[in-house]
Design a protein around this motif. Structure first.
Motif, PDB file in Angstrom:
ATOM      1  N   LEU A  20       0.829  -1.207   0.000  1.00 27.15           N
ATOM      2  CA  LEU A  20       0.000   0.000   0.000  1.00 27.15           C
ATOM      3  C   LEU A  20       0.860   1.252   0.000  1.00 27.15           C
ATOM      4  N   SER A  23       2.150   2.019  -3.393  1.00 22.71           N
ATOM      5  CA  SER A  23       1.140   2.478  -4.345  1.00 22.71           C
ATOM      6  C   SER A  23       0.993   4.000  -4.338  1.00 22.71           C
ATOM      7  N   VAL A  41      -0.049   0.901  -9.729  1.00 22.44           N
ATOM      8  CA  VAL A  41      -0.708   1.448  -8.537  1.00 22.44           C
ATOM      9  C   VAL A  41      -1.910   0.592  -8.157  1.00 22.44           C
ATOM     10  N   LEU A  42      -2.733   0.259  -9.147  1.00 23.22           N
ATOM     11  CA  LEU A  42      -3.918  -0.560  -8.875  1.00 23.22           C
ATOM     12  C   LEU A  42      -3.528  -1.960  -8.395  1.00 23.22           C
ATOM     13  N   ARG A  45      -2.256  -1.722  -4.764  1.00 18.56           N
ATOM     14  CA  ARG A  45      -3.375  -1.530  -3.838  1.00 18.56           C
ATOM     15  C   ARG A  45      -4.170  -2.813  -3.641  1.00 18.56           C
ATOM     16  N   GLY A  48      -2.067  -5.146  -1.510  1.00 11.49           N
ATOM     17  CA  GLY A  48      -2.022  -4.672  -0.128  1.00 11.49           C
ATOM     18  C   GLY A  48      -3.292  -4.970   0.635  1.00 11.49           C
ATOM     19  N   TRP A  49      -4.434  -4.638   0.042  1.00 10.32           N
ATOM     20  CA  TRP A  49      -5.696  -4.893   0.742  1.00 10.32           C
ATOM     21  C   TRP A  49      -5.991  -6.385   0.864  1.00 10.32           C
TER      22      TRP A  49
END
Length: 115
Positions: A20, A23, A41-42, A45, A48-49
């Protein structure tokens, strides 16, 4: 509370928070020395989530849903503190530390399955 589950959650949380962190344009530029593409970036993310959700699932299933989320919050706090300190003093090491944390999380998961 088993040490392997604690290590698994700590390392998985660190790797997820690092994804995250990477990102964000500012941190990605500090660590990689380049701006990330929109696709990267996507992906960071999502990874990370997903890692944060997986660590909650692991904590809940291993320690029970009465204590697991408490342990999960504690390990995420510790992982976040470690990440902030690393970003402050040695930002170029975040990528290596995240990769090492992911390897340690895998090892801890395997050890927990064997026990």
């Amino acid at each position: 509370m088993t040490p392997s589950i604690l290590m698994l959650n700590l390392c998985l949380g660190f790797a997820a928070l690092s994804a995250l962190c990477l990102s964000l344009n500012r941190h990605h530029g500090e660590i990689v020395r380049a701006n990330p593409s929109r696709r990267r970036v996507l992906l960071l993310r999502a990874v990370g989530w997903a890692g944060i959700g997986l660590s909650l699932l692991v904590a809940g299933e291993a320690e029970g849903w009465g204590f697991g989320p408490v342990q999960w919050i504690g390990t995420l706090t510790g992982a976040g503190l470690g990440l902030v300190l690393l970003l402050s003093y040695r930002p170029r090491l975040v990528g290596w530390a995240a990769a090492a944390a992911l390897g340690l999380a895998t090892t801890a998961g395997v050890l927990q399955r064997l026990a």
